[in-house]
Design an enzyme around this catalytic site. Structure first.
Site, PDB file in Angstrom:
ATOM      1  N   LYS A 135       0.873  -1.172   0.000  1.00 60.62           N
ATOM      2  CA  LYS A 135       0.000   0.000   0.000  1.00 60.62           C
ATOM      3  C   LYS A 135       0.908   1.218   0.000  1.00 60.62           C
ATOM      4  CE  LYS A 135      -3.378   2.685   2.489  1.00 60.62           C
ATOM      5  NZ  LYS A 135      -3.804   3.100   3.842  1.00 60.62           N
ATOM      6  N   ASN A 137      -9.427   1.875   9.292  1.00 63.24           N
ATOM      7  CA  ASN A 137      -8.715   1.581  10.534  1.00 63.24           C
ATOM      8  C   ASN A 137      -9.371   2.300  11.709  1.00 63.24           C
ATOM      9  OD1 ASN A 137      -5.221   1.886  11.653  1.00 63.24           O
ATOM     10  ND2 ASN A 137      -6.978   0.975  12.622  1.00 63.24           N
ATOM     11  N   THR A 138      -9.324   3.627  11.713  1.00 62.76           N
ATOM     12  CA  THR A 138      -9.768   4.407  12.859  1.00 62.76           C
ATOM     13  C   THR A 138     -11.235   4.164  13.199  1.00 62.76           C
ATOM     14  OG1 THR A 138      -8.192   6.112  12.180  1.00 62.76           O
ATOM     15  CG2 THR A 138      -9.783   6.726  13.850  1.00 62.76           C
ATOM     16  N   ALA A 148      -9.714   5.651   3.759  1.00 63.24           N
ATOM     17  CA  ALA A 148      -9.614   6.810   4.659  1.00 63.24           C
ATOM     18  C   ALA A 148     -10.903   7.626   4.701  1.00 63.24           C
ATOM     19  CB  ALA A 148      -8.453   7.728   4.298  1.00 63.24           C
ATOM     20  N   GLY A 149     -11.281   8.000   5.919  1.00 63.74           N
ATOM     21  CA  GLY A 149     -12.374   8.931   6.140  1.00 63.74           C
ATOM     22  C   GLY A 149     -13.697   8.306   6.526  1.00 63.74           C
ATOM     23  N   GLY A 175      -8.289   9.321   9.255  1.00 60.66           N
ATOM     24  CA  GLY A 175      -8.689   9.379  10.660  1.00 60.66           C
ATOM     25  C   GLY A 175      -9.714  10.431  11.002  1.00 60.66           C
TER      26      GLY A 175
END
Length: 268
Positions: A109, A218-219, A196-197, A170
């Site tokens: 990645k 992830n977050t 992301a987001g 995040g």
């Protein structure tokens, strides 16, 4: 990870799950491991900078706690501010993949982020690193802004996917770049992974309903009150969104349309 009709194909690999999970920001190692299990993901991404260089000397390493017969490692170059740093991290990532028994794993990645405040990917550095790594035989999954022209350039270079952000890393702001994401999906010949987001399962489902091939997060899981429960919710959302996309939504109409038309009632 079977070659079935609706598998996700990246490079020469097939994956049953279209949800990819990161491994940072969890409060405990156990929470991370249990969340990965609940998500039923096949691909786990790990920042190379956070890992020991030799897993054999660290029996307590997080990586040694995962079942690599069921999971595929996606090393990421997070923290790289230049193309050169990202290239070096990619090679280290392959070395770590070899240590867990995935000698044929050249996935990376690709993240090149020189902006410390907004953490937006550097398009020039990403292109430079991608071109080099593709030529070296890596399966490159580049993290990019939702830029349709950049996505096409990366695809032309031979990248295995394009990974446009929904909103900054995040942030949990969701899909703030819908129009550009739609253009990328419409024109791409490689899988489009929204990265992301995303903050909620409904946003993950929306990304899949648009026609995205997968979602990486992830977050949203790691920082939720109950990561294991959220991981399972994201698993269901991605499956639901993919199924809805495959089914095809009804056409929108300007006016109301009765669910039970008179012509149908008269035939009963």
């Amino acid at each position: 990870m079977d070659n079935n009709l609706d598998s996700l194909k990246i490079g020469d690999k097939y994956f049953d799950s279209r949800l990819m999970l990161g491994t940072g920001k969890y409060k405990t190692r156990e929470a991370a491991i249990n969340s990965i299990t609940k998500s039923e993901c096949n691909i786990v991404t790990v920042a190379i900078r956070r890992l020991p260089t030799n897993l054999d000397n660290d029996s307590n390493s997080f990586l040694n706690s995962l079942d690599w017969n069921k999971l595929w490692l996606l090393p990421n170059t997070a923290g790289s501010q230049t193309a050169e740093e990202a290239i070096r991290m990619a090679f280290l990532g392959h070395e770590l993949a070899c240590q867990i028994g995935q000698e044929d794993n050249f996935f990376v990645k690709l993240e090149v982020i020189s902006d410390p405040k907004y953490l937006l990917p550097d398009p020039v550095g990403t292109l430079k690193a991608a071109e080099f790594l593709v030529k070296k035989g890596f399966t490159v999954l580049p993290y990019i802004n939702a830029d349709p022209m950049l996505a096409l350039h990366l695809e032309d270079l031979g990248c295995a996917t394009v990974m446009p952000l929904g909103s900054p890393i995040g942030s949990g702001q969701g899909l703030n770049n819908l129009s550009n994401i739609k253009i990328i999906i419409e024109n791409a010949s490689v899988p489009v992974i929204i990265d992301a987001g995303i903050g909620t399962p409904s946003e993950a489902a929306m990304a899949m309903e648009l026609g995205a091939d997968g979602v990486l997060m992830n977050t949203a899981v790691a920082q939720s009150r109950d990561p294991e429960k959220m991981a399972y919710a994201m698993n269901l959302a991605v499956k639901s969104g993919r199924l809805a996309y495959s089914a095809g939504r009804m056409d929108k109409k300007l006016y109301a349309s009765p669910s039970s038309p008179i012509s149908q009632i008269s035939k009963l």
